[in-house]
Design a protein around this motif. Structure first.
Motif: not given
Length: 879
Positions: A20-32
């Motif tokens: 991601a753009c920011s090295p500090h972002s902690d992303l998560y994913v949702t699926v439906q």
């Protein structure tokens, strides 16, 4: 509800993405899972995970829905979320959409996607799972490069990724040292392409910062665009493709019009009628009313009920001719007479137009003198109109005597009027026992189209003129009664879903009424006892046949076991007193068995050959088989017997020898054993011109043609011609040298009719089985005997073509007989036979030339020879 194979359990997905753009972002994913623009499941998400450089979750997600419940338009709505205390556009609490993508689960071929999928991510947007999704994971080729110059490097990377995917799926063989070189080269190329793409993105951002507001507004209005971020999704892999398949449900039986006879509507509701929408429904731009969504509803009366406009037109036209006072003397002019003659020449499978029906009705009195016009008249009547039906019944009473083939057509499934069926039965009363026996199998099937009540207190003779006629004739002739009884017993034994309990009850009632009427006749009690003894005799043979088939002994031990069983006095087969009429041929009475002549065959069902002594001092060998439905073979033999009778009436005796066969249940039956030798065995024994050598050995004559008796060669040529034409018309398949048989006196015949109506398990099978061995026995393709053979073929084909209506009507009556090759397409059985007659060829010369072309093509074809050799090798391997 649509179904996919539920064998594979629940759906899974595995994810990773670029940094991601920011090295500090902690992303998560949702699926439906979505389908039909509606969510099917609750969303599932990845667990919390802190990242260092790249965003790789490396986690499987289980979605709460089995594969078997997935519709064809299912898709995965995948959203990547970031956390922000301040929120923002599209935020849900503190979660802000980093980007989204929508991945369809099935491809254009309805196969489930598997393996790694590369999805485009739409920045700052939550994935929508609508059918017309604005966040599609796969982009069309033109959209992916819109507004940009051709990028050959990107094209090459896409091509390599597709090849890598095939490599992962095992479609490309693995070569370890070469794979490592390719992987390292592709990795370097990918990094270089990524750096180039990043620089190009920075240049575009700088250009957009210096651009005017109008351009920015234009881009904003053009809809969401994919970003440079890609999401790699890994789906489960399966050994075989998982394909979506729809189950087609029958239309709901909510309308009484579904049961109309096709004599009125001429419409067969298989498959269900296509619903035609009216003006304005689903039209372009029709988005108003009911939220802009109109739902088409299936109307079961469409195509089953007459068109109201056509119904009123018919009533107006026929009201002029209802009384019939003027029509009695009405005669057609030359032009109309030609039109009527054309209509009368239509085959039984032809559908009349409304105009043709009106023309027939107008000249109905004139047509009463034409015996071939009765079926066309019956088709032109609206039997649901009480007044018209009453008048039509009066007209039928004035009709001239009709032929039996037209009477059989009137007893078919397309006519349900009692008056019409009673008129047809009156014609059958004039037939003698021999003629009636030729059609008895079909007449027993025609009872399915009668209005018979299975109630115990109601006699079938009160409901059905056909049942009353058949029972009266069966009780007065033992031969007719014998076959009638066994035909009915087989129908009572048929418990398949195609027939249903109602059919069993009806035939059970017919059997009961037959026995009730039989005992009223002089000698009826003795006849009833004889039929009961026949059933006991069949039961005894079924017992030993079933035991032999189930045992694991050698052929020799099986044979000895059968001989011991037959010779045991307890089984009451050594001596049969009083003599018992054979169910297979009631003219033959058996008095005991000859155990020493018993043979058990090597086939999978292990049928047994048993010889019985007769009152005439001879032996009658039969083959008894269990575990096989012989009704299809029984039908073919019956048709061959009928065709032989038709040819003899044309003074053309082709020396046919249709052996007798009788199905005693849906899984057992008897057949006559004819002493003969298969062409396969003959070719194994004799190398040079095997069939001729075999006949010479049994019928030598140094002064005769080709060194054998003239009568023997004449019998061989005629029987070959007869069976070649008949098996071609019936579309008999699976012809090889093992089911082509030859008797010592020259009678050639076919056996084993497991494939008919054009079906064949072998590819490129010939339309007519004319083997090289048959032609060589005649002296070759250039000999005078072969030319004589062709002349017999032409004469037989022409004679049978004249009687095609009778043959087609017999197959129409067998549409619901639960015979394997007919029930595949019951409404097309007669049409398949009609195709072989080539009725579209008006002249007899054209039809004969077409038959000659078929014979020449099959004689010169190489494929049948190869098939015979392969069959010989397979049989030798099995032995």
């Amino acid at each position: 509800m649509s179904h996919v194979c539920s064998l594979f359990g629940d759906a899974h997905a595995h994810y990773d993405t670029c940094p991601a753009c920011s090295p500090h972002s902690d992303l998560y994913v949702t699926v439906q899972v979505w389908a039909g623009s509606k969510p099917l499941t609750v969303p599932v998400q990845t667990a919390y995970k802190s990242f260092r450089t790249e965003r790789r979750w490396n986690e499987w997600l289980t979605l709460p829905i089995p594969y078997s419940s997935l519709p064809q338009n299912s898709r995965l709505a995948i959203t990547i979320w970031d956390l922000s205390p301040a929120g923002g556009d599209g935020a849900k609490g503190h979660a802000v959409p980093f980007g989204g993508t929508t991945l369809p689960l099935f491809d254009k071929d309805n196969q489930l996607h598997k393996g790694r999928q590369k999805c485009h991510v739409y920045r700052h947007r939550e994935a929508d799972g609508n059918d017309d999704s604005r966040t599609p994971s796969f982009l069309p080729r033109r959209q992916a490069v819109k507004g940009a110059p051709e990028d050959r490097e990107a094209d090459e990377l896409d091509r390599m990724e597709k090849l890598f995917k095939k490599h992962e799926m095992g479609e490309i063989p693995r070569v370890d040292w070469l794979d490592q070189l390719v992987f390292r080269g592709f990795e370097k190329r990918g990094l270089q392409s990524a750096r180039s793409s990043r620089k190009a993105a920075q240049r575009r951002q700088a250009a957009q910062a210096d651009g005017v507001g109008e351009k920015a507004d234009t881009e904003a209005d053009s809809g969401p665009q994919p970003s440079s971020f890609m999401l790699n999704v890994e789906l489960p892999r399966f050994d075989f493709p998982v394909v979506f398949a729809d189950h087609e449900y029958p239309p709901p039986p909510v309308s009484s019009y579904l049961q109309l006879s096709s004599s009125q509507s001429n419409v067969i509701l298989k498959p269900p009628p296509e619903v035609q929408f009216g003006p304005g429904i689903n039209a372009v731009g029709d988005d108003e009313g009911y939220g802009g969504r109109l739902i088409p509803v299936y109307d079961p009366e469409v195509a089953a009920k007459d068109n109201p406009a056509e119904t009123k037109h018919r009533r107006l036209v026929r009201s002029q001719h209802r009384s019939g006072n003027m029509d009695k003397d009405l005669k057609p002019n030359a032009k109309v007479r030609d039109e009527l003659n054309t209509i009368m020449a239509y085959s039984p499978t032809h559908t009349l137009t409304p105009e043709e029906k009106d023309l027939i009705w107008k000249f109905r009195y004139y047509l009463t003198r034409n015996k071939k016009a009765v079926t066309k008249f019956a088709k032109s009547v609206n039997w649901q109109d009480v007044s018209e039906a009453r008048h039509a019944a009066q007209i039928l009473g004035m009709w001239t005597d009709i032929d039996v083939d037209d009477a059989l057509e009137l007893l078919g499934p397309t006519f349900d009027s009692p008056a019409v069926r009673a008129f047809a039965v009156d014609r059958l009363r004039k037939a003698d026992d021999h003629e009636l026996l030729l059609y008895l199998l079909q007449l027993v099937q025609a009872l399915k189209y009668e209005h018979i009540s299975p109630q115990s207190g109601h006699e079938v003779t009160q409901d059905s003129s056909l049942a009353r006629f058949l029972i009266s004739r069966a009780v007065s002739s033992f031969t007719l009664g014998n076959y009638f009884w066994w035909y009915v017993m087989v129908e009572c034994d048929d418990k398949s879903q195609d027939q249903g309990p109602h059919n069993q009850a009806v035939y059970g009632k017919i059997a009961y009424d037959f026995m009730t009427e039989l005992v009223k006749q002089p000698g009826g009690e003795e006849t009833r006892a004889t039929l009961r003894r026949q059933a006991e005799w069949i039961s005894i043979l079924s017992k030993i046949s079933g035991e032999i088939k189930a045992s694991n002994e050698s052929i020799a031990k099986r044979t000895e076991r059968v001989k011991h069983f037959l010779a045991d006095p307890k089984n009451e087969l050594v001596t049969i007193d009083p003599p018992l009429p054979l169910p297979l041929d009631p003219s033959v009475e058996i008095i005991g068995v000859a155990p020493e002549e018993t043979v058990v065959f090597k086939s999978s069902l292990h049928p047994i050959k048993v010889s019985f002594k007769t009152t005439a001092g001879r032996k009658y060998p039969i083959i008894f088989k269990t575990g096989d439905d012989l009704r299809q073979d029984q039908l073919v033999i019956q048709i061959i017997t009928l065709m032989d009778d038709l040819l003899r009436k044309e003074n053309l005796d082709l020396k046919l020898s249709p052996y007798k066969i009788l199905a005693t249940s849906t899984s057992a039956g008897l057949s006559q054993f004819v002493h003969s030798m298969s062409f396969q065995a003959i070719t194994s024994k004799y190398r040079n011109n095997p069939a001729l050598s075999y006949l010479k050995q049994n019928n030598p004559d140094s002064h005769g043609p080709l060194g054998l008796r003239k009568e023997t060669l004449d019998t061989f040529i005629k029987s070959c011609a007869g069976y070649c034409v008949i098996t071609y018309i019936l579309g008999v398949g699976d012809r090889h040298l093992d089911n082509l048989l030859l008797t010592p006196d020259g009678h050639f015949f076919h056996a084993d009719f497991g494939y008919i109506l054009g079906r064949d398990p072998k590819p490129f099978a010939p339309a007519m089985k004319l083997s090289k061995e048959m032609v060589d026995c005649m002296g070759g393709a250039n000999s005078e005997h072969y030319r004589q053979f062709k002349q017999y073929c032409f004469l037989a084909y022409s004679a049978l073509r004249k009687n095609c209506n009778l043959i087609l009507n017999l197959f129409s009556l067998m549409a619901n007989a639960n015979i394997p090759d007919i029930k595949l397409e019951p409404d097309k059985a007669a049409l398949k036979v009609k195709e072989r007659f080539h009725l579209e060829l008006s002249s007899e010369e054209d039809a004969i030339r077409n038959l000659e072309r078929i014979m020449d093509d099959n004689l010169n074809a190489l494929v049948p020879v190869v098939i015979d050799k392969l069959h010989e090798l397979v049989q030798a391997f099995r032995a």
